[in-house]
Design an enzyme around this catalytic site. Structure first.
Site, PDB file in Angstrom:
ATOM      1  N   ARG A 102     102.825 139.048  77.266  1.00 60.47           N
ATOM      2  CA  ARG A 102     101.450 139.461  77.546  1.00 60.47           C
ATOM      3  C   ARG A 102     101.338 140.907  77.090  1.00 60.47           C
ATOM      4  O   ARG A 102     102.035 141.784  77.595  1.00 60.47           O
ATOM      5  CB  ARG A 102     101.155 139.331  79.047  1.00 60.47           C
ATOM      6  CG  ARG A 102      99.885 140.037  79.447  1.00 60.47           C
ATOM      7  CD  ARG A 102      99.416 139.687  80.827  1.00 60.47           C
ATOM      8  NE  ARG A 102      98.871 138.340  80.838  1.00 60.47           N
ATOM      9  CZ  ARG A 102      98.126 137.840  81.833  1.00 60.47           C
ATOM     10  NH1 ARG A 102      97.859 138.581  82.901  1.00 60.47           N
ATOM     11  NH2 ARG A 102      97.655 136.610  81.771  1.00 60.47           N
ATOM     12  N   HIS A 129      93.862 134.006  74.653  1.00 63.17           N
ATOM     13  CA  HIS A 129      94.578 133.563  75.866  1.00 63.17           C
ATOM     14  C   HIS A 129      94.779 132.045  75.759  1.00 63.17           C
ATOM     15  O   HIS A 129      94.213 131.258  76.532  1.00 63.17           O
ATOM     16  CB  HIS A 129      93.764 133.946  77.099  1.00 63.17           C
ATOM     17  CG  HIS A 129      94.543 133.935  78.384  1.00 63.17           C
ATOM     18  ND1 HIS A 129      95.912 133.680  78.433  1.00 63.17           N
ATOM     19  CD2 HIS A 129      94.164 134.152  79.682  1.00 63.17           C
ATOM     20  CE1 HIS A 129      96.317 133.744  79.691  1.00 63.17           C
ATOM     21  NE2 HIS A 129      95.283 134.019  80.460  1.00 63.17           N
ATOM     22  N   GLN A 132      95.798 129.643  78.776  1.00 64.32           N
ATOM     23  CA  GLN A 132      94.727 129.434  79.753  1.00 64.32           C
ATOM     24  C   GLN A 132      93.756 128.355  79.273  1.00 64.32           C
ATOM     25  O   GLN A 132      93.372 127.458  80.035  1.00 64.32           O
ATOM     26  CB  GLN A 132      93.966 130.748  79.992  1.00 64.32           C
ATOM     27  CG  GLN A 132      92.868 130.628  81.021  1.00 64.32           C
ATOM     28  CD  GLN A 132      93.412 130.405  82.419  1.00 64.32           C
ATOM     29  OE1 GLN A 132      94.220 131.181  82.899  1.00 64.32           O
ATOM     30  NE2 GLN A 132      92.982 129.339  83.091  1.00 64.32           N
ATOM     31  N   ASP A 225      84.201 134.834  82.902  1.00 62.08           N
ATOM     32  CA  ASP A 225      85.406 135.661  83.085  1.00 62.08           C
ATOM     33  C   ASP A 225      84.943 137.037  83.554  1.00 62.08           C
ATOM     34  O   ASP A 225      83.738 137.336  83.548  1.00 62.08           O
ATOM     35  CB  ASP A 225      86.147 135.735  81.730  1.00 62.08           C
ATOM     36  CG  ASP A 225      87.521 136.382  81.808  1.00 62.08           C
ATOM     37  OD1 ASP A 225      88.008 136.643  82.917  1.00 62.08           O
ATOM     38  OD2 ASP A 225      88.108 136.645  80.741  1.00 62.08           O
ATOM     39  N   CYS A 265      89.061 131.674  84.730  1.00 62.71           N
ATOM     40  CA  CYS A 265      90.517 131.777  84.588  1.00 62.71           C
ATOM     41  C   CYS A 265      91.150 132.554  85.741  1.00 62.71           C
ATOM     42  O   CYS A 265      92.350 132.435  85.965  1.00 62.71           O
ATOM     43  CB  CYS A 265      90.871 132.414  83.242  1.00 62.71           C
ATOM     44  SG  CYS A 265      90.309 134.116  83.054  1.00 62.71           S
ATOM     45  N   ARG A 293      97.976 125.592  84.875  1.00 64.50           N
ATOM     46  CA  ARG A 293      98.695 126.516  83.984  1.00 64.50           C
ATOM     47  C   ARG A 293     100.168 126.139  83.953  1.00 64.50           C
ATOM     48  O   ARG A 293     100.801 126.071  82.900  1.00 64.50           O
ATOM     49  CB  ARG A 293      98.562 127.972  84.480  1.00 64.50           C
ATOM     50  CG  ARG A 293      97.217 128.628  84.252  1.00 64.50           C
ATOM     51  CD  ARG A 293      96.962 128.922  82.777  1.00 64.50           C
ATOM     52  NE  ARG A 293      97.975 129.800  82.186  1.00 64.50           N
ATOM     53  CZ  ARG A 293      97.980 131.134  82.285  1.00 64.50           C
ATOM     54  NH1 ARG A 293      97.015 131.752  82.921  1.00 64.50           N
ATOM     55  NH2 ARG A 293      98.933 131.857  81.708  1.00 64.50           N
TER      56      ARG A 293
HETATM   57  N1  NVA Z   1      89.810 138.463  80.019  1.00 68.02           N
HETATM   58  C1  NVA Z   1      90.700 138.784  81.110  1.00 68.02           C
HETATM   59  C2  NVA Z   1      91.517 137.598  81.487  1.00 68.02           C
HETATM   60  C3  NVA Z   1      92.470 137.824  82.615  1.00 68.02           C
HETATM   61  C4  NVA Z   1      93.333 136.642  82.898  1.00 68.02           C
HETATM   62  C5  NVA Z   1      91.584 139.954  80.712  1.00 68.02           C
HETATM   63  O1  NVA Z   1      92.017 139.992  79.551  1.00 68.02           O
HETATM   64  O2  NVA Z   1      91.816 140.836  81.544  1.00 68.02           O
HETATM   65  N1   CP Z   2      94.354 133.728  84.413  1.00 63.26           N
HETATM   66  C1   CP Z   2      95.435 134.517  84.272  1.00 63.26           C
HETATM   67  O1   CP Z   2      96.027 134.633  83.183  1.00 63.26           O
HETATM   68  O2   CP Z   2      95.783 135.147  85.416  1.00 63.26           O
HETATM   69  P1   CP Z   2      96.855 136.337  85.592  1.00 63.26           P
HETATM   70  O3   CP Z   2      96.255 137.561  84.935  1.00 63.26           O
HETATM   71  O4   CP Z   2      96.996 136.476  87.066  1.00 63.26           O
HETATM   72  O5   CP Z   2      98.128 135.937  84.914  1.00 63.26           O
END
Ligand code: NVA
Ligand code: CP
Length: 311
Positions: A102, A129, A132, A225, A265, A293
């Site tokens: 990540r 992502h 997800q 989101d 998500c 997930r």
């Molecule tokens: N769009 C959000 C998703 C978090 C799971 C982010 O990138 O923070």
């Molecule tokens: N939806 C998701 O990826 O959640 P986290 O940021 O908690 O991993």
């Protein structure tokens, strides 16, 4: 060797296989049936941003498959002290069988993958992502059957989730109605590089709407989101003002199909991108979405390491 860096790294056939395996792997999990195809395999998880679901789902999932995990963060590793990503990839991938990352820019995960001896999975970047969206589509199909030919309403930021929905629509044959505030649209450069073109009223790909309520008309799934994604916190005040009308509420759900689902998500901010009565209401499947997930990622890890295992 295959990496999973964005949704279009796999074909519709491969998704059909992974979803069938996820269903079987989920059944085994629910009935406490031991399944250890990844015994002696190790997954490295590298987090340059915070996480709850991604961490737990990959870590628990890998243990359940008989493997083990190594958890790294930017601050706790030499990544935070400027060791080049290419060097990190060469070293880490000599010691483990699989890597999940990540991070921020997609170019970073691509650089890692280019120097990795083992498959690399995108656990979220600024641009995409894919794990997800894989879970979201699996969840939709559990509840409503095939997503092909259906309409998904995206209400909110033109972010990593939105980009990935558009990739998925082109691969799996459904349509996304996109409504973002002005200034927060999907990056047109990214659309070009994805090779996606806007198709009007043809039951596939995507269409833009200036009003979120219009995007929800007739949708089979309404999804949103956070207004401010990780890494964009400095824009929070401006975003709060710009996104005020992009809150999924009862009216938007009423404009959708009567049996439309709601997804997010997570993590969610009730009263910002979604009203509590929607996310906590009967059409919401956010908890199934979060749980799935783990099941789809177990199927993905099995596929990347062992290829097509018969269901
Ligand atoms: N769009 C959000 C998703 C978090 C799971 C982010 O990138 O923070
Ligand atoms: N939806 C998701 O990826 O959640 P986290 O940021 O908690 O991993």
């Amino acid at each position: 060797m295959k990496h999973y860096l964005q949704f279009n790294d796999l074909t519709a056939d491969e998704y059909a296989h992974i979803f069938a395996r996820a269903k079987e792997i989920k059944r085994k999990f629910k009935s406490y049936e031991r399944y250890h195809p990844l015994a002696d395999r190790t997954l490295a998880m590298i987090f340059e941003k915070a996480s709850t679901r991604t961490r737990v789902s990959f870590e628990a999932g890998m243990y359940q498959l008989g493997g083990s995990v190594v958890h790294l963060t930017t601050e706790g590793s030499q990544l935070g002290r400027s060791e080049p990503i290419e060097d990190s990839a060469k070293v880490i991938s000599r010691m483990v069988d699989l890597v999940m990352i990540r991070t921020f820019e997609q170019t970073k995960i691509e650089a890692f993958a280019a120097h990795s001896r083992v498959p690399v999975i995108n656990g979220l970047t600024n641009e995409f992502h894919p794990c997800q969206i894989m879970a979201d589509i699996f969840t939709f199909e559990e509840h409503r059957g095939s997503i092909a030919g259906k309409t998904v309403a995206w209400v909110g930021d033109g972010n990593n989730m939105a980009n990935t929905w558009l990739q998925a629509a082109a691969i799996l044959g459904f349509k996304v109605n996109v409504s973002t505030p002005r200034g927060y649209e999907i990056d047109p450069k990214l659309l070009g590089s994805l090779g996606l073109s806007q198709v009007k009223n043809r039951g596939s790909s995507y269409e833009f709407y200036s009003k979120p309520l219009d995007a929800c008309q007739g949708a089979h799934l309404v999804t949103t989101d956070v207004w401010t994604s990780m890494g964009f916190e400095a824009e929070n005040t401006a975003r709060k003002a710009a996104f005020n009308d992009w809150c999924v509420d009862r009216k938007m759900m009423q404009a959708a199909q009567s049996d439309a689902l709601f997804m997010h998500c997570l993590p969610a901010h009730r009263g910002e991108e979604v009203e509590a009565e929607v996310i906590d209401g009967p059409q919401s499947v956010v908890w199934d979405e979060a749980e799935n997930r783990m099941h789809v990622q177990k199927a993905l890890m099995e596929y990347l390491l062992l290829g097509k295992v018969n269901t």
